[in-house]
Design a protein around this motif. Structure first.
Motif, PDB file in Angstrom:
ATOM      1  N   PHE A  33       0.816  -1.214   0.000  1.00  0.00           N
ATOM      2  CA  PHE A  33       0.000   0.000   0.000  1.00  0.00           C
ATOM      3  C   PHE A  33       0.855   1.271   0.000  1.00  0.00           C
ATOM      4  O   PHE A  33       0.527   2.251  -0.669  1.00  0.00           O
ATOM      5  CB  PHE A  33      -0.910   0.010   1.228  1.00  0.00           C
ATOM      6  N   ASP A  34       1.962   1.242   0.762  1.00  0.00           N
ATOM      7  CA  ASP A  34       2.784   2.430   0.928  1.00  0.00           C
ATOM      8  C   ASP A  34       4.066   2.399   0.111  1.00  0.00           C
ATOM      9  O   ASP A  34       4.869   3.336   0.194  1.00  0.00           O
ATOM     10  CB  ASP A  34       3.163   2.600   2.413  1.00  0.00           C
ATOM     11  N   GLY A  35       4.255   1.337  -0.676  1.00  0.00           N
ATOM     12  CA  GLY A  35       5.506   1.174  -1.392  1.00  0.00           C
ATOM     13  C   GLY A  35       6.613   0.782  -0.420  1.00  0.00           C
ATOM     14  O   GLY A  35       6.401   0.683   0.793  1.00  0.00           O
ATOM     15  N   TRP A  36       7.790   0.566  -0.959  1.00  0.00           N
ATOM     16  CA  TRP A  36       8.937   0.225  -0.116  1.00  0.00           C
ATOM     17  C   TRP A  36       9.517   1.539   0.413  1.00  0.00           C
ATOM     18  O   TRP A  36      10.521   2.042  -0.072  1.00  0.00           O
ATOM     19  CB  TRP A  36       9.954  -0.582  -0.901  1.00  0.00           C
ATOM     20  N   SER A  37       8.839   2.050   1.428  1.00  0.00           N
ATOM     21  CA  SER A  37       9.090   3.411   1.888  1.00  0.00           C
ATOM     22  C   SER A  37       9.313   3.445   3.393  1.00  0.00           C
ATOM     23  O   SER A  37       9.158   2.441   4.101  1.00  0.00           O
ATOM     24  CB  SER A  37       7.877   4.284   1.545  1.00  0.00           C
ATOM     25  N   ASP A  38       9.653   4.633   3.884  1.00  0.00           N
ATOM     26  CA  ASP A  38       9.791   4.821   5.328  1.00  0.00           C
ATOM     27  C   ASP A  38       8.468   4.580   6.036  1.00  0.00           C
ATOM     28  O   ASP A  38       8.437   4.110   7.184  1.00  0.00           O
ATOM     29  CB  ASP A  38      10.279   6.243   5.627  1.00  0.00           C
ATOM     30  N   GLU A  39       7.358   4.904   5.349  1.00  0.00           N
ATOM     31  CA  GLU A  39       6.042   4.682   5.958  1.00  0.00           C
ATOM     32  C   GLU A  39       5.790   3.194   6.167  1.00  0.00           C
ATOM     33  O   GLU A  39       5.299   2.781   7.233  1.00  0.00           O
ATOM     34  CB  GLU A  39       4.944   5.275   5.075  1.00  0.00           C
ATOM     35  N   ALA A  40       6.117   2.385   5.167  1.00  0.00           N
ATOM     36  CA  ALA A  40       5.950   0.937   5.297  1.00  0.00           C
ATOM     37  C   ALA A  40       6.857   0.385   6.386  1.00  0.00           C
ATOM     38  O   ALA A  40       6.462  -0.485   7.169  1.00  0.00           O
ATOM     39  CB  ALA A  40       6.250   0.260   3.960  1.00  0.00           C
ATOM     40  N   LEU A  41       8.077   0.893   6.444  1.00  0.00           N
ATOM     41  CA  LEU A  41       9.027   0.443   7.463  1.00  0.00           C
ATOM     42  C   LEU A  41       8.534   0.803   8.860  1.00  0.00           C
ATOM     43  O   LEU A  41       8.596  -0.022   9.784  1.00  0.00           O
ATOM     44  CB  LEU A  41      10.394   1.069   7.201  1.00  0.00           C
ATOM     45  N   ALA A  42       8.033   2.012   9.030  1.00  0.00           N
ATOM     46  CA  ALA A  42       7.539   2.442  10.336  1.00  0.00           C
ATOM     47  C   ALA A  42       6.337   1.605  10.774  1.00  0.00           C
ATOM     48  O   ALA A  42       6.215   1.235  11.950  1.00  0.00           O
ATOM     49  CB  ALA A  42       7.176   3.927  10.289  1.00  0.00           C
ATOM     50  N   ALA A  43       5.448   1.304   9.835  1.00  0.00           N
ATOM     51  CA  ALA A  43       4.277   0.482  10.165  1.00  0.00           C
ATOM     52  C   ALA A  43       4.699  -0.927  10.572  1.00  0.00           C
ATOM     53  O   ALA A  43       4.147  -1.502  11.527  1.00  0.00           O
ATOM     54  CB  ALA A  43       3.336   0.435   8.966  1.00  0.00           C
ATOM     55  N   ALA A  44       5.678  -1.477   9.872  1.00  0.00           N
ATOM     56  CA  ALA A  44       6.173  -2.810  10.221  1.00  0.00           C
ATOM     57  C   ALA A  44       6.852  -2.786  11.580  1.00  0.00           C
ATOM     58  O   ALA A  44       6.688  -3.720  12.395  1.00  0.00           O
ATOM     59  CB  ALA A  44       7.140  -3.302   9.153  1.00  0.00           C
ATOM     60  N   ALA A  45       7.600  -1.740  11.855  1.00  0.00           N
ATOM     61  CA  ALA A  45       8.283  -1.620  13.144  1.00  0.00           C
ATOM     62  C   ALA A  45       7.276  -1.554  14.285  1.00  0.00           C
ATOM     63  O   ALA A  45       7.459  -2.192  15.332  1.00  0.00           O
ATOM     64  CB  ALA A  45       9.176  -0.381  13.145  1.00  0.00           C
ATOM     65  N   ALA A  46       6.202  -0.797  14.097  1.00  0.00           N
ATOM     66  CA  ALA A  46       5.174  -0.705  15.120  1.00  0.00           C
ATOM     67  C   ALA A  46       4.506  -2.058  15.340  1.00  0.00           C
ATOM     68  O   ALA A  46       4.186  -2.433  16.479  1.00  0.00           O
ATOM     69  CB  ALA A  46       4.135   0.341  14.712  1.00  0.00           C
TER      70      ALA A  46
END
Length: 226
Positions: A33-46
């Motif tokens: 949904f967010d691409g391979w981006s900082d947003e995707a990384l942050a969501a995975a981290a959470a």
């Protein structure tokens, strides 16, 4: 779909490698949904319970690093799905087919993330890394299949399988057939073609006993009974 082993669980004080391994299979759920981006990384981290700052440090190499780690996670799951004792009962063609499909089955829930990953790896700045990841996938499959070749065959086998895997992956990305039947049929045709070629190559390979060898001739003359 194949049943897979659970991914690594984080220790209380994980290393960056452990953080990468824990986040790798989670990031693609969000990258769709967010691409391979900082947003995707942050969501995975959470989702995993890792501070976003630590996650960014673990993936300082950006989107290509996230994709690299995901593909490594696919390697681990492929090995868990098809352990040596299970593969040993199969013929080599069945082993390769099973290994390719195990990889695709693992990626199936995240096909959109895979599509985006391929687009990123196709960028000129990531082309070399993309080639390395393709080679690594083929090498992992041949290793699990029991290949022990150390000569030129070691390289030709991996190059050939890498091409088959890449082509099959493209079919897989747009396959809407039940249980990916079209992908399986395509893979079967490609492997059949390779097997026919290998058989023909074996038939055309020169017989060493029919090739003139000065050393062999001298040996025969030396021990000839007169």
């Amino acid at each position: 779909m194949s049943q897979t082993a659970p991914d690594p669980i984080l220790d209380p004080d994980p290393t960056l490698d452990e953080v990468r391994a824990a986040l790798a299979p989670v990031i693609p759920h969000h990258a769709a949904f967010d691409g391979w981006s900082d947003e995707a990384l942050a969501a995975a981290a959470a989702e995993v319970g890792v501070p976003a700052s630590v996650a960014r440090l673990a993936f300082a190499d950006g989107p290509a690093g996230m994709i690299d780690a995901w593909f490594a996670a696919i390697d681990r799951r492929m090995a868990a799905t098809l352990p040596p004792e299970r593969l040993a009962a199969m013929k080599i063609r069945a082993r390769i087919t099973a290994l390719v499909m195990a990889r695709l089955d693992t990626a199936a829930p995240d096909r959109e993330a895979l599509r985006r990953a391929i687009a990123i790896l196709a960028l000129p700045s990531n082309a070399a890394r993309g080639l390395r990841l393709g080679w690594r996938a083929a090498d992992a499959m041949w290793h699990l299949a029991g290949d022990t070749a150390t000569d030129i065959a070691h390289y030709t086998k991996r190059a050939t399988l890498g091409g088959v895997y890449a082509a099959t992956m493209l079919v897989f990305l747009d396959d809407e057939s039940e249980d990916y039947a079209d992908t399986r049929a395509f893979l079967d045709r490609r492997i059949s073609g390779i097997m026919r070629f290998e058989k023909l190559k074996g038939q055309l390979r020169p017989d060493p006993d029919r090739i003139f060898s000065p050393a062999r001739l001298l040996g025969r003359l030396r021990y000839r009974v007169t």
